[in-house]
Design a protein around this motif. Structure first.
Motif, PDB file in Angstrom:
ATOM      1  N   THR A 533       5.618   3.866   4.194  1.00 42.90           N
ATOM      2  CA  THR A 533       5.554   3.891   2.725  1.00 42.90           C
ATOM      3  C   THR A 533       6.059   2.580   2.139  1.00 42.90           C
ATOM      4  O   THR A 533       5.456   2.010   1.218  1.00 42.90           O
ATOM      5  CB  THR A 533       6.378   5.069   2.184  1.00 42.90           C
ATOM      6  N   ARG A 534       7.182   2.072   2.667  1.00 40.54           N
ATOM      7  CA  ARG A 534       7.718   0.796   2.174  1.00 40.54           C
ATOM      8  C   ARG A 534       6.762  -0.352   2.460  1.00 40.54           C
ATOM      9  O   ARG A 534       6.560  -1.230   1.614  1.00 40.54           O
ATOM     10  CB  ARG A 534       9.081   0.514   2.827  1.00 40.54           C
ATOM     11  N   ALA A 535       6.166  -0.355   3.653  1.00 44.81           N
ATOM     12  CA  ALA A 535       5.245  -1.438   4.006  1.00 44.81           C
ATOM     13  C   ALA A 535       4.008  -1.432   3.109  1.00 44.81           C
ATOM     14  O   ALA A 535       3.550  -2.495   2.660  1.00 44.81           O
ATOM     15  CB  ALA A 535       4.834  -1.317   5.476  1.00 44.81           C
ATOM     16  N   GLU A 541       2.309  -4.711  -3.837  1.00 40.40           N
ATOM     17  CA  GLU A 541       3.044  -5.627  -4.713  1.00 40.40           C
ATOM     18  C   GLU A 541       2.528  -7.051  -4.547  1.00 40.40           C
ATOM     19  O   GLU A 541       2.326  -7.778  -5.532  1.00 40.40           O
ATOM     20  CB  GLU A 541       4.539  -5.560  -4.389  1.00 40.40           C
ATOM     21  N   GLN A 542       2.294  -7.466  -3.293  1.00 42.14           N
ATOM     22  CA  GLN A 542       1.742  -8.798  -3.058  1.00 42.14           C
ATOM     23  C   GLN A 542       0.295  -8.887  -3.531  1.00 42.14           C
ATOM     24  O   GLN A 542      -0.134  -9.943  -4.017  1.00 42.14           O
ATOM     25  CB  GLN A 542       1.834  -9.141  -1.566  1.00 42.14           C
ATOM     26  N   LEU A 543      -0.464  -7.811  -3.410  1.00 44.19           N
ATOM     27  CA  LEU A 543      -1.832  -7.807  -3.914  1.00 44.19           C
ATOM     28  C   LEU A 543      -1.852  -8.059  -5.418  1.00 44.19           C
ATOM     29  O   LEU A 543      -2.717  -8.796  -5.928  1.00 44.19           O
ATOM     30  CB  LEU A 543      -2.520  -6.480  -3.590  1.00 44.19           C
ATOM     31  N   HIS A 645      -5.249   0.547 -11.227  1.00 40.70           N
ATOM     32  CA  HIS A 645      -5.470   1.246  -9.964  1.00 40.70           C
ATOM     33  C   HIS A 645      -4.369   0.937  -8.959  1.00 40.70           C
ATOM     34  O   HIS A 645      -3.941   1.823  -8.204  1.00 40.70           O
ATOM     35  CB  HIS A 645      -6.833   0.864  -9.389  1.00 40.70           C
ATOM     36  N   ILE A 646      -3.903  -0.324  -8.928  1.00 37.84           N
ATOM     37  CA  ILE A 646      -2.803  -0.672  -8.017  1.00 37.84           C
ATOM     38  C   ILE A 646      -1.554   0.124  -8.373  1.00 37.84           C
ATOM     39  O   ILE A 646      -0.858   0.660  -7.494  1.00 37.84           O
ATOM     40  CB  ILE A 646      -2.524  -2.183  -8.061  1.00 37.84           C
TER      41      ILE A 646
END
Length: 702
Positions: A533-535, A541-543, A645-646
């Motif tokens: 989940t964290r990964a 977040e980077q996306l 959506h993100i």
């Protein structure tokens, strides 16, 4: 009868053999980019064989052979496979340093052996320290593994104080031989490595270009694998760039080489990957055919440096002349850019190196010690789990077999090597038990076939070690299988082989595996689901950062910054794949199917992000087309939709609610519609990748 017929048959056979050999070489290049696994396995086998030869000769001269040979050989193996520092200089220093923990562990084990059970208790403490020192990075990992080997063999061989000088000589000889092989026989050559990696990139790109599936709307499994391999190869090239200076190897900066590799990857994905719309790759377009012909020429095997330079100039000249307001021209533009990047890369690796320049390696900045904000650091938590599991495994192993108790303790220790969460330990323990059973069966069959032929038995031992470490990065069960075969051959060579011993190995391994799993679930348990989940959250977040950076400034973006941001997204995806591994191998089919589906969606998003970054680097206003007269309305519409959506996917991920769709993806309704007011042929190049990301995110929200 025509006398020319046999000659023609021989020529056809030779051509068939040559084609088969070429296919085998291409397969080896793609499956082992840079031949890193091959070099690692050859280094281990060469060091082991040379160390055993030297120690056997030395032992015969002093009249005492076996303990020093066994200890020195296993120290040699660990020194070859456990040293994983980033640069060649650091690897040499770490290898030389391994003498210190090895000698200390051998001395401690020999001194405590006469105290009986105290030595067994201290063994658990040694394993605790061996895991705990991993917080100091690769050097701590290698030191811990060698210390474990030294103490373990002192107990198993029942060494005495009078034998310590011979054992010290065995340790020093094992480390010295490893250094000799690593520095002189199979040295790390950055120039050769980057040439092999770029060669693998070209081979995989050529396989994609020549695929018969390019005109289809959906990617077949073979194409997905090809694109996944392409991504893995690029990650390895980026790792090389982190360790080396491209200027001294190829005559270009690290940033320029990274940009060229990114262009080669992203433009191939953009042109030949999953279509951004329901249309397949346009067929019959003269511009696309010319571009594909140029790309095929740039990817031609054995391309000369002069031809590569010519193709680079032609592709670079053709690229700016493409009218990117037409969809087919956008595809041709991507192909021209890929051809230019590949031609330039080939020109670089074909350029003879300047012998006056000394190849430099980058020092690794920062402290290698890992820190944790929690109450218990990861290294301490794992060390406590290992200590508890090995202590109980030692006692249980002695109850089953007083002479082979160590197999249970070793298993309880090794299932934590490269594993930290509950699921990772569970999968690794299962693979070790499976590999042991398979190795026992195969070992008995091979030993029966080989018989009492010492030369063949030695070859069997060395071959088993080679395949064990060549296949280790692929599957731990395969490594365990070949190491068990190696033990069967070694016992036969020593005259101690019996089926009963191998059966005891299976039983002891099962005990150690069960206790290792129990410790992972009962002592400071770390949830694999939480790690995944964290990964996934870090990835999205980077996306968001990639989307914001590529859409906020359509013109004038720094290529180095864009490539760096996209590469960081690749790193986050690698972390997700690592965290997802326990679920992929899970016996629970629905959970495994969901995680596999999630990985596929993220890889598709990743290719869309590559296309987005590539388009943002090449997007310039055109006064004659009116394409960017009012770009903000279309961009805002799509970008805001992607951001929304993100955010929804991250919220659903936090609640563990991401699940694979019940229906097949091809049956789902189409999403990611084009923004209103813009026709299909007028889409700016930056919008199709955004639409592709939007469509995949929409599918994840169903």
């Amino acid at each position: 009868m025509d006398s020319r017929a046999p000659a023609a048959d021989l020529r056809s056979i030779s051509r068939a053999c040559a084609d088969a050999g070429a296919r085998l070489v291409r397969c080896a290049i793609v499956t082992d980019p840079g031949f890193l696994r091959l070099r690692r396995a050859l280094t281990t086998v060469a060091a082991l064989g040379l160390a055993a030869l030297v120690l056997t000769g030395f032992g015969h001269s002093v009249g005492h052979t076996m303990p020093a040979v066994l200890l020195g050989s296993y120290v040699c193996i660990q020194a070859s496979v456990s040293v994983k520092d980033r640069t060649q200089r650091q690897r040499v220093v770490t290898t030389a340093f391994l003498i210190v923990p090895a000698l200390a562990a051998v001395t401690l084990g020999t001194a405590l052996l006469r105290f009986g059970r105290v030595a067994g208790v201290v063994f658990a403490a040694v394993l605790f320290v061996a895991v705990w020192v991993r917080r100091w990075g690769p050097r701590g990992l290698a030191s811990g593994m060698v210390a474990y080997i030294g103490y373990f063999y002192a107990l198993v061989l029942h060494t005495t104080v009078t034998e310590l000088p011979l054992l010290y000589g065995g340790v020093c000889a094992g480390v010295a031989v490893t250094l000799l092989v690593r520095v002189l026989v199979f040295p790390e050559r950055p120039l050769r490595e980057i040439r092999s990696l770029i060669g693998a990139l070209r081979v995989d790109s050529r396989a994609i270009l020549q695929s018969p599936h390019l005109t289809r709307e959906r990617e077949p499994p073979s194409m997905k694998l090809a694109f996944d391999r392409l991504e893995d190869i690029v990650v390895m090239i980026e790792d090389w760039l982190d360790r080396n200076d491209a200027q001294t190897c190829l005559g270009v900066s690290n940033a320029e080489l990274s940009r060229l590799v990114f262009e080669a990857q992203a433009c191939i994905e953009r042109a030949f990957g999953k279509p951004d719309t329901e249309e397949s790759l346009p067929a019959g377009s003269p511009e696309i055919e010319r571009a594909c012909s140029m790309l095929n020429g740039a990817l031609r095997p054995k391309l000369s440096r002069a031809d590569a330079a010519t193709l680079y100039r032609h592709a670079s000249a053709a690229h700016p002349g493409v009218d990117t307001s037409i969809r087919e021209a956008v595809t041709a533009d991507s192909i021209y850019r890929a051809a230019a990047a590949h031609a330039r890369l080939e020109e670089l690796i074909r350029t003879p190196p300047d012998r006056r320049r000394r190849i430099r390696e980058h020092p690794i900045a920062g402290d290698s010690r890992t820190n944790s904000a929690g109450a218990v650091s990861p290294s301490t938590r794992t060390a406590l789990q290992v200590a508890a599991a090995t202590a109980v495994a030692t006692a249980a192993g002695e109850l089953l077999s007083p002479s082979h108790w160590y197999w249970a303790a070793i298993t309880a220790f090794l299932v934590y090597n490269g594993a930290s969460t509950e699921g990772e330990v569970l999968v690794r323990a299962g693979e070790r038990v499976t590999g042991t059973i398979g190795g026992v069966v195969a070992g008995m069959l091979i030993v029966a076939v080989v018989g009492h032929h010492p030369a063949i038995q030695i070859v069997l031992v060395l071959t088993s070690v080679f395949w064990a470490y060549y296949l280790q990065p692929i599957n731990y069960a395969l490594q365990t299988l070949f190491m068990t075969i190696m033990l069967a051959g070694l016992y036969t060579l020593l005259g101690e082989f019996s089926v009963g011993v191998l059966v005891v190995r299976i039983e002891e391994t099962a005990i150690g595996a069960v206790l290792g799993i129990a410790a992972a679930y009962l002592i400071f348990a770390t949830s694999s689901r939480q790690a995944l989940t964290r990964a996934v959250d870090d990835y999205f977040e980077q996306l968001s950062t990639v989307v914001d950076e590529c859409s906020s400034g359509v013109c004038g973006l720094d290529p180095a910054d864009v490539v760096s941001t996209a590469r960081l997204l690749d790193t986050k995806l690698t972390v997700v794949s690592s965290a997802a591994a326990p679920f992929v191998h899970s016996p629970m089919r629905r959970r495994s199917r969901t995680v596999v589906w999630l990985e596929q969606q993220l890889r598709d998003i990743n290719r869309g992000a590559h296309a987005l970054a590539s388009a943002s680097l090449d997007t310039t206003p055109r006064a004659d087309s009116g394409m960017y007269a009012e770009p903000s309305a279309a961009l805002v519409e799509v970008v805001e939709r992607v951001r929304g959506h993100i955010a929804r996917v991250r919220h659903r991920n936090a609640r563990n609610r991401i699940d694979s769709p019940v229906r097949s993806p091809k049956d789902l309704p189409r999403t990611g519609d084009e923004p209103t007011g813009i026709t299909s042929d007028q889409l700016p190049p930056i919008l199709p990748p955004l639409l592709r990301i939007d469509a995949t995110l929409s599918a994840m929200l169903r």
